[in-house]
Design a protein around this motif. Structure first.
Motif, PDB file in Angstrom:
ATOM      1  N   PRO A 196       4.452   3.076  -2.286  1.00  0.00           N
ATOM      2  CA  PRO A 196       4.279   3.615  -3.636  1.00  0.00           C
ATOM      3  C   PRO A 196       3.849   5.079  -3.654  1.00  0.00           C
ATOM      4  N   ASP A 197       4.512   5.850  -4.507  1.00  0.00           N
ATOM      5  CA  ASP A 197       4.143   7.241  -4.753  1.00  0.00           C
ATOM      6  C   ASP A 197       3.292   7.257  -6.026  1.00  0.00           C
ATOM      7  N   VAL A 198       1.993   7.074  -5.858  1.00  0.00           N
ATOM      8  CA  VAL A 198       1.098   6.919  -7.001  1.00  0.00           C
ATOM      9  C   VAL A 198       1.095   8.168  -7.879  1.00  0.00           C
ATOM     10  N   GLU A 199       0.939   9.323  -7.275  1.00  0.00           N
ATOM     11  CA  GLU A 199       0.888  10.549  -8.065  1.00  0.00           C
ATOM     12  C   GLU A 199       2.200  10.775  -8.819  1.00  0.00           C
ATOM     13  N   GLY A 200       3.313  10.568  -8.151  1.00  0.00           N
ATOM     14  CA  GLY A 200       4.611  10.757  -8.793  1.00  0.00           C
ATOM     15  C   GLY A 200       4.839   9.786  -9.934  1.00  0.00           C
TER      16      GLY A 200
END
Length: 436
Positions: A412-416
């Motif tokens: 997972p790309d949390v910030e994106g």
């Protein structure tokens, strides 16, 4: 609080039955007002939450006793068709109900079309002076009010706990965030990908975003920008999201309730969970719907604070609106004013396990005596901010789907993901009319 949703099949059945019955609830009368025995009959629409309907009928009876020239007819409808029914009534060329109970998240749909009657000046003045900001925020347009709050909607701060399970395990309720996570990991039971016994739950359609926003604010962060745009992709927002994602990763809870549009407290009441973050209204679900005993089967206690300072965001909850096309607007507003009088409103809040929207009721001895299990929430209400000028129902849907996607991603790309969700919410959910 909205209400527990049903399956798609059940909704389809309800819709079909409602259409066949002319959306009138079968044996109910139409929403039109009339003269009966020399009295003016006011129709009051609400959704079919049993404790609330009972409280509405008590208020109607009390109003009739104080105003012999009026009769109030309370008509309840399934929540799944309720908002569409309101929309139809408000856009009709003929009058429908005189008074309507409405969920704050849906109010902008009705306010933007100029379908609602403006709150009278005297009651509007009371709202400015005595109602807390989150309770009135959504009912404004061009500096005027078009709805009156019935409650302070709070889905953060308290949790239902299964007292029997805690007693059997011989452990105390957690008092700090660290204790909360430790207890949650200790008591949860996982069988493969299935969490058979949940620890701490806050992942459902209401609680998830409310707890997330509180976690941002309690770190000293802010998700609302100066131009009212949303930005979750801050250090505080990323840290809060990673914390919640770890609850699923560590097997303390799962996505079952979020994807099924159900409330987590059902697990606690069914002995499948230990703790569930939810508004105080869910106490009534335990005693009324599950026939459980408060103090023996379950209790309602504080959710340990995540950050250093108390702060949270709240969306505008249930309120009362008067249609512009109503035949008895003046009489309808007399009923709303009566409903809103502190001595009447507090009794309604008690009956529905709600938090009071008026500042003057925070010190109500009547409320504290009747609701000793939730008085700890009264202390934090002044620390709340309004969630913002957004259709919060749509905002919640976007955020919840983002969370589901993150949980189901291998990397997972949390910030994106938070940046994308922020942009989508700002673009699609921001209210398109001036509120000042």
């Amino acid at each position: 609080m909205k209400i527990r949703k049903r399956s798609a099949a059940a909704i389809a059945v309800v819709l079909c039955l409602s259409l066949l019955a002319g959306c009138s609830g079968g044996d109910k009368k139409s929403g039109s007002s009339s003269k009966e025995d020399g009295r003016t009959t006011l129709t009051f629409w609400c959704h079919d939450n049993e404790p609330w309907v009972k409280a509405y009928k008590e208020m109607a009876k009390k109003f009739e006793e104080a105003n012999s020239e009026y009769k109030v007819e309370v008509q309840e409808y399934p929540y799944e068709v309720y908002n569409d029914k309101i929309q139809t009534a408000l856009t009709s060329s003929t009058s429908g109900p005189d008074v309507i109970a409405v969920w704050g998240g849906m109010a902008p749909n009705f306010i933007k079309s100029d379908a609602l009657s403006e709150v009278p000046a005297d009651l509007s003045k009371e709202m400015d002076e005595d109602y807390m900001e989150p309770t009135v925020g959504i009912y404004q347009k061009d500096g005027k009010y078009y709805g009156v709050p019935m409650e302070f909607n709070l889905e953060y701060g308290g949790m239902i706990v299964n007292k029997k399970l805690f007693d059997e395990a011989g452990i105390a309720y957690p008092e700090t965030w660290e204790e909360l996570r430790g207890t949650s990991k200790e008591v949860s039971e996982q069988n493969g990908d299935i969490v058979e016994v949940k620890g701490f739950e806050m992942i459902d359609t209401d609680a998830l975003i409310c707890n997330y926003l509180a976690m941002i604010l309690q770190q000293g962060g802010q998700y609302l920008q100066d131009d009212d745009s949303v930005n979750f992709a801050t250090p505080e927002g990323i840290a809060a999201m990673n914390e919640i994602l770890s609850m699923v990763k560590d097997g303390e809870c799962d996505l079952e309730n979020l994807t099924a549009d159900e409330y987590c407290y059902n697990d606690v009441y069914q002995d499948k969970g230990y703790m569930s973050s939810v508004g105080s209204w869910a106490i009534g679900e335990g005693t009324d719907s599950y026939d459980l005993t408060y103090g023996e089967d379950f209790e309602y206690v504080k959710v340990p604070q995540y950050g250093e300072k108390m702060a949270f965001a709240s969306e505008t909850g249930w309120g009362i609106i008067v249609p512009e096309n109503g035949k008895n607007k003046d009489a309808a507003w007399e009923f709303v004013k009566f409903f809103s009088e502190p001595e009447n409103l507090v009794q309604h809040n008690i009956a529905c396990n709600q938090l009071p929207p008026r500042k003057s009721l925070l010190d109500s001895e009547e409320y504290k005596e009747a609701m000793p299990n939730v008085t700890f929430l009264l202390d934090i209400l002044p620390s709340g901010q309004w969630m913002g000028p957004y259709n919060t129902s749509d905002m919640r849907d976007i955020f919840n789907q983002t969370f589901i996607d993150l949980c189901q991603s291998d990397d997972p790309d949390v910030e994106g993901a938070l940046k994308e969700a922020s942009e989508k919410i700002t673009k699609e959910c921001q209210i398109g009319y001036s509120m000042d």
